[in-house]
Design a protein around this motif. Sequence first.
Motif, PDB file in Angstrom:
ATOM      1  N   HIS A   1      -9.023  -7.989  -2.819  1.00  0.00           N
ATOM      2  CA  HIS A   1      -8.368  -8.806  -3.852  1.00  0.00           C
ATOM      3  C   HIS A   1      -7.078  -9.409  -3.315  1.00  0.00           C
ATOM      4  N   LYS A   2      -6.328  -8.566  -2.573  1.00  0.00           N
ATOM      5  CA  LYS A   2      -5.029  -9.031  -2.084  1.00  0.00           C
ATOM      6  C   LYS A   2      -5.177 -10.156  -1.059  1.00  0.00           C
TER       7      LYS A   2
ATOM      8  N   ALA B   1      -4.794  -0.971 -16.399  1.00  0.00           N
ATOM      9  CA  ALA B   1      -4.649  -1.604 -15.081  1.00  0.00           C
ATOM     10  C   ALA B   1      -5.957  -1.534 -14.319  1.00  0.00           C
TER      11      ALA B   1
ATOM     12  N   LEU C   1      -6.826 -10.526 -12.298  1.00  0.00           N
ATOM     13  CA  LEU C   1      -7.979  -9.634 -12.480  1.00  0.00           C
ATOM     14  C   LEU C   1      -8.226  -9.375 -13.966  1.00  0.00           C
ATOM     15  N   GLN C   2      -7.151  -9.236 -14.716  1.00  0.00           N
ATOM     16  CA  GLN C   2      -7.304  -9.023 -16.157  1.00  0.00           C
ATOM     17  C   GLN C   2      -8.016 -10.215 -16.790  1.00  0.00           C
TER      18      GLN C   2
ATOM     19  N   ASN D   1       2.079 -12.087 -13.806  1.00  0.00           N
ATOM     20  CA  ASN D   1       1.642 -10.706 -13.666  1.00  0.00           C
ATOM     21  C   ASN D   1       0.853 -10.491 -12.387  1.00  0.00           C
TER      22      ASN D   1
ATOM     23  N   VAL E   1      -6.484  -2.879  -7.809  1.00  0.00           N
ATOM     24  CA  VAL E   1      -6.334  -4.041  -6.931  1.00  0.00           C
ATOM     25  C   VAL E   1      -6.722  -3.602  -5.526  1.00  0.00           C
TER      26      VAL E   1
ATOM     27  N   GLN F   1      -2.822  -8.578 -10.468  1.00  0.00           N
ATOM     28  CA  GLN F   1      -3.302  -7.787 -11.604  1.00  0.00           C
ATOM     29  C   GLN F   1      -3.605  -8.704 -12.803  1.00  0.00           C
TER      30      GLN F   1
END
Length: 423
Positions: A143-144, A136, A160-161, A154, A139, A157
Amino acid sequence: MKQGRGFRHHLAAAFTGFVDLRSVLALLPPCVLFLTFLTLSSSSSDSPLAGILRPSSSDGLPAAGITNGSRIAICLVGGSRRFELTGPSLVRHLLGEYREADVFLHSPLDGDAYKLSLLKEVAPRISAARIFSPWALPVTAAHKLVLTATGSPNGIQGLLQYFNLVEGCLRMIKKHESRRNFTYGWIIRTRLDGYWSATLGPEAFRRGVYVVPAGSRYGGLNDRLGVGDRATSEVALSRLSLLPRLDRAGLRLLNSESAFRAQLARSRVAWREVRAPFCVVSDRRYRFPPVANGVPVAAMGSPGPLSGAKCRPCQPACAGSCAAKVAKGLDPRWSWTEWRNDSLRLCDASHGWAEGWERVFDRVAGAEAAAKRRKMARLDVATCAEDFKVMREKAARWESPPAKEICRLGLLRRPANSTTKFA
Ligand SMILES: *[C@@H]1O[C@H](CO)[C@@H](O)[C@H](O)[C@H]1NC(C)=O
Ligand SMILES: *[C@@H]1O[C@H](CO)[C@@H](O)[C@H](O)[C@H]1NC(C)=O
Ligand SMILES: *[C@@H]1O[C@H](CO)[C@@H](O)[C@H](O)[C@H]1NC(C)=O
């Protein structure tokens, strides 16, 4: 049924290893996770932009396959879900066209990673490969604000992955450059789930301009392929480390495509959309016929170029004037894709892949690709592990769990005739 909202496609396709996430997290002590994150985030400078705010003036087109003698890196990222179908096309049309190009591979470990054994034949050209168990990513509050989870299975997250997969490839390229003391002139970034039906044209190489596929914009820029010189690629691939800059600019609720456009715009990198002969092979189901923001799924074997539209092997349910009518109803800022000259034929993707898809694929892709598909379907753990061993030996750098682990993960629990494993 939920209809498409940009980036969830990426995620589904680019990052199939989410199931592994929790088990990996459980195994690692938190300090390791945190340190790993620090290492990653500090190695990618927040400001990869210095000195490249050069607008495109020299419209120099390198001749096909030549790029004026400068070196090319090909960056392959994402999950290898249908790599038995897409791999041979990548090897033939992309790696085969740019024979001098070095290959960089960045892919999550999951039940499909064993299919990367297909790359054995190009192993000597692999400058670095990294198949990793995802963890993980933190976050942040920024980012939010900047990103939206809407439509992403998802959430943030997942986005970002995906960004980390892309930027990770740039990190691998930079490491290789500094070890060998040279820089690449061009970087071609593409996905492992892309099915290529022809080679890229010379119009994809434009100094000072980042080239992306036309259509499938999803509110921003199609990010399923990118070609750029070293400087524009540095901006385009810095998908994680440029997020703070988007936050400082007050940008909010971006999806993958709109964040991508914003990061180029903010960095004053010009872009250009060109048509490219590939589609993204997808197991996902979509309402048919698609309307407005719905997602068209092209038949593999459409005359194309499909510029990264979703596709699957099917008997077209809609072509000619029918496809024209559907495509005209799609939002050009969203899922629209070029349809004129009969380039687009549509599948009814409201169900899983139809029985007999293998025959359709074999006919479209040709005998060589068909043979590779069948070979992959028969692959056993021992042969797979041997292939990975050969790749590891021949590649300049290789980082992955043990071959047996990769092969067992996919092959020991593979149900017979699996077609809908991730549908
Ligand atoms: C290619 O090389 C020539 C000769 O060095 C140079 O003049 C030209 O600008 C270069 N073109 C590109 C696209 O790099
Ligand atoms: C790296 O390359 C540059 C320019 O090509 C050269 O000046 C420098 O000496 C090289 N460094 C090493 C460590 O080889
Ligand atoms: C359709 O085909 C014609 C003739 O080959 C070509 O000139 C035109 O640019 C094509 N249009 C599209 C949108 O592909």
